[in-house]
Write a protein that holds these residues in place. Structure first.
Motif, PDB file in Angstrom:
ATOM      1  N   LEU A   1      24.627  49.730  75.747  1.00 29.47           N
ATOM      2  CA  LEU A   1      24.310  50.827  74.830  1.00 29.47           C
ATOM      3  C   LEU A   1      23.882  50.315  73.466  1.00 29.47           C
ATOM      4  CD1 LEU A   1      27.173  53.354  75.695  1.00 29.47           C
ATOM      5  CD2 LEU A   1      24.746  53.591  76.235  1.00 29.47           C
ATOM      6  N   TYR A   2      24.456  49.199  73.039  1.00 33.64           N
ATOM      7  CA  TYR A   2      24.100  48.610  71.743  1.00 33.64           C
ATOM      8  C   TYR A   2      22.617  48.236  71.717  1.00 33.64           C
ATOM      9  CZ  TYR A   2      24.015  45.148  67.964  1.00 33.64           C
ATOM     10  OH  TYR A   2      23.708  44.439  66.824  1.00 33.64           O
ATOM     11  N   ASN A   3      22.106  47.677  72.816  1.00 34.25           N
ATOM     12  CA  ASN A   3      20.691  47.310  72.864  1.00 34.25           C
ATOM     13  C   ASN A   3      19.800  48.530  73.104  1.00 34.25           C
ATOM     14  OD1 ASN A   3      21.233  44.581  72.478  1.00 34.25           O
ATOM     15  ND2 ASN A   3      21.443  44.175  74.659  1.00 34.25           N
ATOM     16  N   LEU A   4      20.276  49.493  73.894  1.00 38.89           N
ATOM     17  CA  LEU A   4      19.480  50.693  74.140  1.00 38.89           C
ATOM     18  C   LEU A   4      19.316  51.531  72.878  1.00 38.89           C
ATOM     19  CD1 LEU A   4      20.927  51.757  77.605  1.00 38.89           C
ATOM     20  CD2 LEU A   4      18.551  51.115  77.151  1.00 38.89           C
TER      21      LEU A   4
ATOM     22  N   LYS B   1      30.363  46.303  67.964  1.00 44.36           N
ATOM     23  CA  LYS B   1      29.143  46.875  68.531  1.00 44.36           C
ATOM     24  C   LYS B   1      29.267  48.387  68.693  1.00 44.36           C
ATOM     25  CE  LYS B   1      27.295  42.891  71.018  1.00 44.36           C
ATOM     26  NZ  LYS B   1      26.863  42.355  72.335  1.00 44.36           N
ATOM     27  N   ALA B   2      30.445  48.872  69.079  1.00 42.64           N
ATOM     28  CA  ALA B   2      30.642  50.319  69.194  1.00 42.64           C
ATOM     29  C   ALA B   2      30.459  51.003  67.849  1.00 42.64           C
ATOM     30  CB  ALA B   2      32.033  50.610  69.769  1.00 42.64           C
ATOM     31  N   ALA B   3      30.974  50.384  66.781  1.00 45.09           N
ATOM     32  CA  ALA B   3      30.799  50.957  65.443  1.00 45.09           C
ATOM     33  C   ALA B   3      29.336  50.937  65.020  1.00 45.09           C
ATOM     34  CB  ALA B   3      31.661  50.185  64.446  1.00 45.09           C
ATOM     35  N   MET B   4      28.622  49.882  65.350  1.00 44.42           N
ATOM     36  CA  MET B   4      27.215  49.806  64.968  1.00 44.42           C
ATOM     37  C   MET B   4      26.358  50.773  65.788  1.00 44.42           C
ATOM     38  SD  MET B   4      26.612  45.764  64.143  1.00 44.42           S
ATOM     39  CE  MET B   4      25.063  46.159  63.343  1.00 44.42           C
ATOM     40  N   ILE B   5      26.788  51.101  67.004  1.00 43.31           N
ATOM     41  CA  ILE B   5      26.084  52.136  67.768  1.00 43.31           C
ATOM     42  C   ILE B   5      26.186  53.475  67.045  1.00 43.31           C
ATOM     43  CG2 ILE B   5      26.092  53.463  69.922  1.00 43.31           C
ATOM     44  CD1 ILE B   5      27.049  50.941  71.353  1.00 43.31           C
ATOM     45  N   LEU B   6      27.377  53.794  66.564  1.00 41.19           N
ATOM     46  CA  LEU B   6      27.550  55.040  65.806  1.00 41.19           C
ATOM     47  C   LEU B   6      26.705  55.036  64.535  1.00 41.19           C
ATOM     48  CD1 LEU B   6      31.430  55.418  66.185  1.00 41.19           C
ATOM     49  CD2 LEU B   6      29.663  56.751  67.354  1.00 41.19           C
ATOM     50  N   GLU B   7      26.606  53.885  63.886  1.00 35.77           N
ATOM     51  CA  GLU B   7      25.773  53.795  62.686  1.00 35.77           C
ATOM     52  C   GLU B   7      24.302  54.007  63.022  1.00 35.77           C
ATOM     53  OE1 GLU B   7      24.950  50.727  58.938  1.00 35.77           O
ATOM     54  OE2 GLU B   7      26.226  50.112  60.620  1.00 35.77           O
TER      55      GLU B   7
ATOM     56  N   GLN C   1      16.139  39.966  66.431  1.00 35.48           N
ATOM     57  CA  GLN C   1      17.213  38.997  66.312  1.00 35.48           C
ATOM     58  C   GLN C   1      17.935  38.831  67.637  1.00 35.48           C
ATOM     59  OE1 GLN C   1      19.655  40.415  63.149  1.00 35.48           O
ATOM     60  NE2 GLN C   1      18.175  39.930  61.535  1.00 35.48           N
ATOM     61  N   SER C   2      18.148  39.946  68.323  1.00 38.62           N
ATOM     62  CA  SER C   2      18.831  39.871  69.613  1.00 38.62           C
ATOM     63  C   SER C   2      17.981  39.126  70.619  1.00 38.62           C
ATOM     64  CB  SER C   2      19.154  41.282  70.129  1.00 38.62           C
ATOM     65  OG  SER C   2      19.990  41.963  69.230  1.00 38.62           O
ATOM     66  N   LYS C   3      16.678  39.339  70.548  1.00 42.04           N
ATOM     67  CA  LYS C   3      15.806  38.669  71.494  1.00 42.04           C
ATOM     68  C   LYS C   3      15.806  37.165  71.286  1.00 42.04           C
ATOM     69  CE  LYS C   3      11.096  38.837  73.286  1.00 42.04           C
ATOM     70  NZ  LYS C   3       9.764  39.437  73.141  1.00 42.04           N
ATOM     71  N   LEU C   4      15.911  36.747  70.009  1.00 42.48           N
ATOM     72  CA  LEU C   4      15.929  35.324  69.723  1.00 42.48           C
ATOM     73  C   LEU C   4      17.302  34.725  69.930  1.00 42.48           C
ATOM     74  CD1 LEU C   4      13.747  35.273  66.482  1.00 42.48           C
ATOM     75  CD2 LEU C   4      13.063  34.633  68.792  1.00 42.48           C
ATOM     76  N   GLY C   5      18.333  35.466  69.616  1.00 41.17           N
ATOM     77  CA  GLY C   5      19.675  34.910  69.634  1.00 41.17           C
ATOM     78  C   GLY C   5      20.580  35.443  70.693  1.00 41.17           C
ATOM     79  N   GLY C   6      20.086  36.254  71.642  1.00 36.17           N
ATOM     80  CA  GLY C   6      20.939  36.763  72.708  1.00 36.17           C
ATOM     81  C   GLY C   6      21.402  38.152  72.415  1.00 36.17           C
ATOM     82  N   VAL C   7      22.307  38.640  73.203  1.00 35.01           N
ATOM     83  CA  VAL C   7      22.768  40.017  73.119  1.00 35.01           C
ATOM     84  C   VAL C   7      23.766  40.191  72.011  1.00 35.01           C
ATOM     85  CG1 VAL C   7      23.732  41.893  74.496  1.00 35.01           C
ATOM     86  CG2 VAL C   7      22.414  40.120  75.609  1.00 35.01           C
ATOM     87  N   GLY C   8      24.352  39.165  71.544  1.00 38.74           N
ATOM     88  CA  GLY C   8      25.448  39.277  70.597  1.00 38.74           C
ATOM     89  C   GLY C   8      25.039  39.565  69.185  1.00 38.74           C
ATOM     90  N   GLY C   9      23.907  40.236  68.926  1.00 42.28           N
ATOM     91  CA  GLY C   9      23.543  40.627  67.583  1.00 42.28           C
ATOM     92  C   GLY C   9      22.892  39.479  66.844  1.00 42.28           C
TER      93      GLY C   9
END
Length: 466
Positions: free
Chosen positions: A363-366, A403-409, A6-14
């Protein structure tokens, strides 16, 4: 993996469908940050009608003069080169509120990109570091001779002009003459002064440097145009030149490095580092590993706008799975630096927030790459604390906190990380009950920590301190 697609199709913003936003000139990237801040404040305070007139060149100008522009760049003549660079600067420039639909695609002007790159290459062929320090060298030419015939050596022998021949005079006299010659050489420093003897004069060097900076600014402007992205991202000479400028950020002109970095950031969603090992002709020996090392150098730079842009660049490059073999060996270093950026000490809140946003986005993408990246990030010192700090502060942009919360998830989804994250159970519960925007995310995190069958013992340790 689904989130990465999804990020690849729609950019970095999730899950957003819009492509990654283009970057403008980073705040404070010029030589005078105070002047840049004043200009930014004046721009926000003054209405657009007070900004003064702007120069526009009709789009048909490029079609009618495309051959002349390219030939002027290739001529190397100062007047022709200046005219071509000024024209292309106007053609590639676009103001914030400019609603023009016409652009200047590079495909309409064959050979233009190569001609611009030749201007930069011409400067880099003669460029010297801004602080040129002569390295110590051992000189053996004429080391055993009393006089070599250069400079004022002969005057050190005395007013009578007698020159003792080796083997005929006394050893004390020869030692005295050698001592005088050595002192004269060290005092005048002529022995190492042949460096740069046939280089251009300082004025000529400065003019060529200005032309190279202007050419890099034009290439940067072209990278903002969607019609030029594919051409530039697949042009190996262009990528090699900008990566070489980034690699030499310690000695190269600051404006030239900034333009090169912004160009790469704009092209990153379409960039495949494997192009450096392809069969396309190479002008500069740049490899994929060397390109990543250049980015890592920018990431560790003390210039805030550079390391923020480098973090954003890494976050965009990792979206493409083809870039993983080049980036994964540097993941531990990337994690460490990005975690440091989340707590960057700065008197300017805007700069600190920008660094946090760039680090969290990368970090969100990594964290979505593979299990190894999630394990290494969870074990990185201060990583969890600083992610929680971004959420609790909170960051002025809600998307950064999300994004920080989703990194923790993502981290808690790995069983090996749950023992580390269980120590933060109270902090997770506090955010769960205090901030409704992220309550769903932290509810899932707490569920993963405490409700899995294999976590009963770990939950007891976390709650009762066993």
């Amino acid at each position: 993996m689904q989130k990465r697609e999804q990020s690849k199709l729609g950019g970095v913003g999730g899950g957003a469908s819009a492509p990654p936003a283009k970057r403008g000139r980073p705040f404070g990237s010029g030589g005078n940050s105070a002047a840049a801040a004043a200009a930014a404040a004046a721009e926000t305070a003054a209405p657009s009608t007070l900004l003064g007139p702007s120069l526009h060149v009709h789009s048909s100008f490029a079609d009618q003069n495309n051959k002349r522009i390219v030939l002027a760049l290739q001529s190397g003549l100062k007047s022709e080169l200046t005219w071509a660079l000024n024209t292309l600067t106007l053609l590639s420039f676009k103001e914030k509120d400019d609603m023009r639909k016409d652009t200047t695609p590079l495909a309409k002007i064959p050979g233009l990109l190569d001609a611009l790159l030749s201007v930069i290459d011409d400067w880099r062929d003669i460029a010297l570091p801004k602080e040129h320090v002569k390295a110590p060298r051992v000189r053996n030419l004429g080391a055993n001779l009393l006089v070599t015939g250069f400079g004022n050596e002969y005057e050190a022998l005395g007013s009578n002009g007698t020159l003792p021949l080796p083997g005929l005079g006394s050893s004390s006299q020869e030692a005295s003459v050698l001592s005088n010659v050595t002192k004269l050489r060290s005092s005048s420093e002529w022995w190492l002064d042949e460096d740069g003897l046939f280089n251009l004069d300082e004025e000529g060097r400065a003019e060529r440097q200005q032309c190279a900076v202007a050419a890099s600014n034009i290439i940067r402007n072209f990278s903002f145009m969607p019609d030029n992205e594919v051409i530039m991202a697949q042009h190996r000479h262009c990528l090699e030149t900008v990566f070489q400028c980034i690699e030499d950020y310690l000695t190269e002109d600051e404006e030239l490095v900034t333009n090169a970095l912004e160009t790469i950031v704009n092209l990153a969603p379409l960039l495949d580092l494997g192009i450096f090992s392809s069969s396309k002709p190479s002008y500069i020996k740049i490899t994929g590993k060397r390109a990543v090392q250049a980015i890592m150098g920018m990431l560790g730079s003390v210039v805030k706008t550079w390391h923020c842009a480098a973090a954003e660049l890494l976050g965009r490059l990792i979206i493409n799975p083809d870039n993983e073999p080049f980036l994964l060996p540097f993941v531990p270093q990337i994690h460490k630096r990005l975690v440091d950026l989340m707590s960057l000490p700065s008197v300017d809140a805007q700069t600190a927030h920008g660094a946090q946003a760039a680090a969290v986005g990368a970090l969100y993408n990594l964290a979505e790459v593979n299990m190894d990246c999630r394990l290494k990030l969870a074990s990185e010192r201060w990583a969890i604390d600083r992610l929680l700090k971004v959420i609790k502060a909170p960051h002025p942009v809600p998307e950064v906190c999300r994004k920080a919360a989703m990194i923790l998830e993502s981290l808690v989804s790995e069983p090996q990380n749950r023992a580390l994250l269980l120590a933060y159970e109270n902090a997770f519960a506090e955010i769960l009950f205090s901030d409704a925007r992220y309550s769903d995310t932290f509810a899932r995190i707490l569920y993963e920590l405490t409700s899995r069958p294999n976590n009963k013992v770990a939950a007891a340790r976390g709650v009762w301190g066993m």
